[in-house]
Design an enzyme around this catalytic site. Sequence first.
Site, short mmCIF file in Angstrom:
data_model
loop_
_atom_site.label_atom_id
_atom_site.label_comp_id
_atom_site.label_asym_id
_atom_site.label_seq_id
_atom_site.Cartn_x
_atom_site.Cartn_y
_atom_site.Cartn_z
N ASP A 1 -14.42 17.64 51.75
CA ASP A 1 -14.97 18.94 52.14
C ASP A 1 -13.87 19.76 52.82
O ASP A 1 -13.31 19.34 53.84
CB ASP A 1 -16.14 18.68 53.11
CG ASP A 1 -17.00 19.88 53.34
OD1 ASP A 1 -16.64 20.98 52.92
OD2 ASP A 1 -18.07 19.70 53.98
N ASP B 1 -23.67 26.17 51.37
CA ASP B 1 -24.69 25.13 51.57
C ASP B 1 -26.10 25.58 51.20
O ASP B 1 -26.53 26.68 51.52
CB ASP B 1 -24.70 24.71 53.05
CG ASP B 1 -23.42 24.00 53.45
OD1 ASP B 1 -22.47 24.01 52.66
OD2 ASP B 1 -23.39 23.46 54.56
C1 GLA Z 1 -20.24 21.54 54.85
C2 GLA Z 1 -20.75 21.05 53.50
C3 GLA Z 1 -22.09 20.37 53.70
C4 GLA Z 1 -21.96 19.22 54.69
C5 GLA Z 1 -21.37 19.72 56.00
C6 GLA Z 1 -21.02 18.58 56.94
O1 GLA Z 1 -21.03 22.56 55.37
O2 GLA Z 1 -20.84 22.11 52.59
O3 GLA Z 1 -22.57 19.89 52.46
O4 GLA Z 1 -21.14 18.22 54.12
O5 GLA Z 1 -20.17 20.46 55.78
O6 GLA Z 1 -20.45 19.03 58.11
#
Ligand code: GLA
Length: 442
Positions: free
Chosen positions: A265, A326
């Site tokens: 990520d 997200d």
């Molecule tokens: C980002 C990702 C999420 C999750 C969070 C964890 O926002 O897009 O899917 O993994 O980080 O902190």
Amino acid sequence: MLLAGSPAVAHPLSFTPAQGAYDIAFVFPGAPANPGIRMLELHRAADGSVSGWVTSDWYGRMPMQQIVVTPTLLSFDLRNLNTPGVPIRHWRAQVRGQNVTLDGGIWDSTVALTGHRATAAERTALTFHETTLPALGTLAPDGLALTPPMGWSSWNKFADKIDDATIRAIADAMVSTGLRDAGYTYVNIDDGWQGVRGADGQIRPNAKFPDMKALADYVHARGLKFGLYSSPGPRTCAGYEGSYGHVRQDAQTFADWGVDYLKYDLCSGEYFYADADTVQRSYYEMGAALRATGRPIVYSLCEYGRFRVGSWGRAVGGHLWRTTGDITDDYATMARIGFEKNGDPSDAGPGGWNDPDMLEIGNGGMSEAAYRSHMTLWAMSAAPLMMGHDVRTTSAAAKRLLEDRAVIAIDQDARGVQGKAVRKQGTSEIWLKPLAGGAYAI
Ligand code: GLA
């Protein structure tokens, strides 16, 4: 930092000694962990040119721009991130004897700190070590993820409130609910498992995960696969330790623990890798490191769909790549992603999939009809099906949707074509997904 041969003032009481070169640093003990501002450095060369940096745990050593320095006031800009339309933020530092106050901001953090002049030892300890990326290479397909990966991830329901016992109980519930046998095989720990690194640089899980290898063994013993999460930046999105500067070492640690799936990520890596070239190279760096371990590991790219990731995700070793920011447990967000932000179908196929994010089915924020649309959109899109609810308390309604064999068969069809709308009228859409053997799902 002192220039050889230039007269230097080691400890000026203001920013601007009368003349000559100088080099000063202030440190900020007790600064909040996000963005973890640790040090301010200001350097004037003998020719009068001034440069400076703010060092943070999240973004490393950030160079100052537009520096204006008076005897007691320093003002400058720092490159910002993640805030559309706000490419830079203004900062000010005011000297008061041996102390300094620092005001500024970056992304969603406001900074207001008091610091003191650094000792040489403090400065050495807080110096951020930058690493360089490898040149971009291409990784050949490895035969994994021939259909979209299916499983469960901890983030949507638990965020970082996770521990060893919960993950074990989820693995048990994947079996007892029949979800494993319906095809959901990965048990993925998202952000929040990381502790600190040992003196050898090796990442350790935090106290909630006493033995990661034993946990992976437990998951494997139930016929399931085990996934973890990291970031190319120094900090993950929730502020845990990322893989910056330790990419190959982390890949090997994950392989040694028995990891079968890694979500990588971007998070704080966004400051370091802000264009297509560096983002690709940073994802390639981990992709190549995972391959080098020799363990088959599904590689999930999470950089929110930037720089047309679908066009290069496979080449850097990715088996799935997020197409968007997200998901949240509400119809508007789910529908916007599912209808509009699910990636270019021409990028998807066996071995590499557009990932519109994890499922929210079972989390309670949407109606049953909305969850049915969620499952339908994801299946028609040949999307990875990563459940995001508490599997231990799967409701009958959620189970019906998640275990619908016909819908799963559409998602998992061997031809691997991502379906799309073939007709739109008002608020109605007709979607078509060509299947193996010449059939269609409509
Ligand atoms: C980002 C990702 C999420 C999750 C969070 C964890 O926002 O897009 O899917 O993994 O980080 O902190």
